[in-house]
Every structure is written in C-alpha cells, then in structure tokens.
Design a protein around this motif. Structure first.
Motif, PDB file in Angstrom:
ATOM      1  N   GLN A   1       0.459  -1.668   0.371  1.00  0.00           N
ATOM      2  CA  GLN A   1       0.275  -0.190   0.219  1.00  0.00           C
ATOM      3  C   GLN A   1       0.711   1.472   0.182  1.00  0.00           C
ATOM      4  O   GLN A   1       0.290   2.073  -0.436  1.00  0.00           O
ATOM      5  CB  GLN A   1      -0.999   0.125   0.995  1.00  0.00           C
ATOM      6  N   VAL A   2       2.070   0.891   0.686  1.00  0.00           N
ATOM      7  CA  VAL A   2       2.989   2.251   0.699  1.00  0.00           C
ATOM      8  C   VAL A   2       3.206   2.993  -0.242  1.00  0.00           C
ATOM      9  O   VAL A   2       3.770   3.578  -0.859  1.00  0.00           O
ATOM     10  CB  VAL A   2       3.967   2.485   2.424  1.00  0.00           C
TER      11      VAL A   2
ATOM     12  N   ASN B   1       0.558   4.156  -2.978  1.00  0.00           N
ATOM     13  CA  ASN B   1       1.075   5.215  -2.196  1.00  0.00           C
ATOM     14  C   ASN B   1       1.871   6.437  -2.900  1.00  0.00           C
ATOM     15  O   ASN B   1       1.725   7.598  -3.208  1.00  0.00           O
ATOM     16  CB  ASN B   1       1.085   5.840  -0.863  1.00  0.00           C
TER      17      ASN B   1
ATOM     18  N   ASN C   1       1.742   6.829  -6.681  1.00  0.00           N
ATOM     19  CA  ASN C   1       0.845   7.724  -6.921  1.00  0.00           C
ATOM     20  C   ASN C   1       1.120   9.071  -7.144  1.00  0.00           C
ATOM     21  O   ASN C   1       1.414  10.056  -7.227  1.00  0.00           O
ATOM     22  CB  ASN C   1      -0.570   7.430  -6.328  1.00  0.00           C
ATOM     23  N   LEU C   2       1.604   9.169  -5.978  1.00  0.00           N
ATOM     24  CA  LEU C   2       2.068  10.967  -5.065  1.00  0.00           C
ATOM     25  C   LEU C   2       2.962  11.512  -6.366  1.00  0.00           C
ATOM     26  O   LEU C   2       3.081  11.965  -6.915  1.00  0.00           O
ATOM     27  CB  LEU C   2       2.875  10.299  -3.841  1.00  0.00           C
TER      28      LEU C   2
ATOM     29  N   THR D   1       5.734   0.740 -10.768  1.00  0.00           N
ATOM     30  CA  THR D   1       6.089   0.282  -9.449  1.00  0.00           C
ATOM     31  C   THR D   1       8.050  -0.797  -9.881  1.00  0.00           C
ATOM     32  O   THR D   1       8.483  -0.406  -8.917  1.00  0.00           O
ATOM     33  CB  THR D   1       5.522  -0.614  -7.725  1.00  0.00           C
TER      34      THR D   1
END
Length: 297
Positions: free
Chosen positions: A112-113, A116, A119-120, A126
């Motif tokens: 999840q990190v 995020n 997305n950031l 990834t």
C-alpha cells in the motif's frame, strides 16, 4: 479571444447571413444551459450585436462540450481496461496463493505504501527504474526551486534595501517639509517687510528722479553747462573777492557822502565818478570771467 472569434467565423460560414437560424440556435442553447441548473432564461433584447456574441459563446461551448465528452469516453474506456487488468492480476495472484487476504499484514502495508508513493510520484508502475526516474525528476525540480528561491531571496534583499532607503528618504522629506512649514511664517513676515521697503524705495526713487529733473531744469534756466568746473568756480570766486576788495573803498566813500550836507551838483559829480569806477570794475570782472572760460574750452 481567438477561441471565441474562430467559432464565430465557422458558424457564420456555415449558417450564412440568416439571422433567424442563429437566434433559434442561441435560444436552444440558452434553454439547455439554464435548464440544466433549474433556472429560467433572463429577459434581454435580441439585437444583432447580442445574438452575434451569444452565438460565438454557443459555438465555443458546444465545441468544448464535445471535446469533454470525447475525453470522458476515453477515460471510461481506460478505467474499464484498468479494472479488467486488475481482475486478471487478482486471479493470477489468487492462483499462485498470493491473494491479498493470504499475505501478511506487513506485506500488505508495504504494498500500500509502495502504491501511494507511486501515485504521489505520478508513475504508472512500481518498477525501480520508474522510481529512479521520478526521483531524478524531483531532484531536478528541487534544484530549480532552490535556484528560484535563492534568486527570490536576493531580489527580496535588494527590495528590502531599496525599501529602507525609501523610508529614510521619506523620513528626511517629512522632516524637511515640517521645517519648511515652520519657516513659512517668518519668511512671509520678512517678505512683507521687503515689500514695504521696496514700496518706500520706489517712492524715494520717484521723488529723487523728480528732484533731479527739477535741478536739471533749474540749471538750464541759469545757463549751466558741463564746461563749468569746480576749478573755474573757485577762480571766479577769487576774482569776486578781489573785486569786492576794490569796490569796498568806493562803497565806503559813497556811504561817507551820505553824511555830507546836500549839494546836488557836487553829489551828482561824485556819483557819476563812482559809477564810472564801478562800471570799469564790472567790465574788468567780465573780462576776467570771459578769459577764464576761453582758457578752459
């Protein structure tokens, strides 16, 4: 402005010069737009100018609406593809026993990190290379921001210095203005005094000029000329004194005759003699003056 004008040109070329069709199109567009928000069309006059501008807005709005519909359709298609891809990936993960519910909590949190952070950083995957590229882009942005901030700080220091100087000058000007305002009353009093003195001096000047003119007229009447100098006047005064010395005995003699008994014949003879002597003395004085003037010229 070009976005507003260009559709107007297209609409004019399509519709020609028929104002009725343009008014109908504008009314239809206004009805749809105000009806969408539940409001009525406000009353206004359909002039050629207003219809032309509203038709431009109508054409531009319709063009942007069509573009927005195309983008929305593309986004919906991409969202469907992403959901299908997510379902396939979920099936693959479940088939190999790596479903989200089967993973440890720390792995789910890490994923999840990671998501995020992706997305950031605005990256689509990834992969490590994507993260490195994103971090490099962020570093470049950071350097650019630091350079801009340094430039802004430098400009701020310059502006602060200018502001301080401006404040100091303003303070000096205010102090100078206050001093000048304090000096107004004494200066006005001094100016009034000068005006009074100037009026007195002007009056004296007129008086002296009048006196000078009077003296010039008087000198002209008595026959004064610039040839008569102080030396000549002194010389004439000395001759006058000599003549007075010569005529004084004659005058004394004449005065002594006043004490004699009256005898007309003797008195007439004596008087005639003294007159001749006096005339000779006057002639002598005239000759002396004439010779003095001639010598000076």
């Amino acid at each position: 402005m070009s976005d507003i004008i260009s559709p107007a040109v297209d609409s004019d070329s399509k519709l020609g010069s028929d104002p009725t069709s343009r008014i109908a199109e504008v009314k239809e567009w206004l009805g749809s737009e105000f009806g969408r928000v539940g409001k009525e069309i406000p009353d206004f006059e359909y002039t050629p100018f207003s219809v032309s501008h509203l038709h431009n807005f109508c054409t531009l709005s319709q063009a942007k609406t069509r573009a927005a519909e195309i983008l929305a359709k593309d986004f919906r298609l991409k969202a469907a593809e992403y959901r299908a891809q997510a379902a396939r990936i979920r099936e693959i993960l479940e088939s190999i026993g790596m479903a989200q519910e089967n993973l440890p909590s720390n792995v789910v949190s890490s994923a999840q990190v990671l998501a995020n952070v992706a997305n950031l950083l605005n990256i689509r995957d990834t992969e490590l290379s994507s993260f490195l590229v994103a971090m490099g882009d962020i570093s470049l942005r950071k350097v650019s921001v630091e350079e801009k901030r340094a430039k802004v700080e430098k400009d701020s220091k310059v502006l602060l210095d200018h502001t301080r100087k401006a404040i100091a000058r303003l303070t000096y000007l205010k102090r100078t203005l206050a001093q000048l305002e304090d000096d107004v009353a004494p200066c006005e009093a001094q100016m009034d005094n000068w005006k009074t003195n100037l009026a007195v001096i002007a009056a004296k000047e007129r008086q002296y000029m009048q006196q000078c003119a009077n003296y010039k007229a008087m000198l002209n009447r008595v026959g004064y000329s610039p040839d008569i100098s102080h030396g000549i006047m002194v010389e004439m005064a000395e001759h006058r004194k000599e003549l007075e010395k010569k005529t004084k005995p004659i005058l004394d003699t004449l005065r002594s005759y006043q004490d004699l008994p009256p005898d007309k014949a003797l008195a007439a003879l004596a008087i005639e003699d003294k007159k001749r002597q006096y005339a000779a003395a006057e002639k002598y004085l005239e000759d002396v003056l004439h010779s003095a003037l001639t010598t000076t010229q």
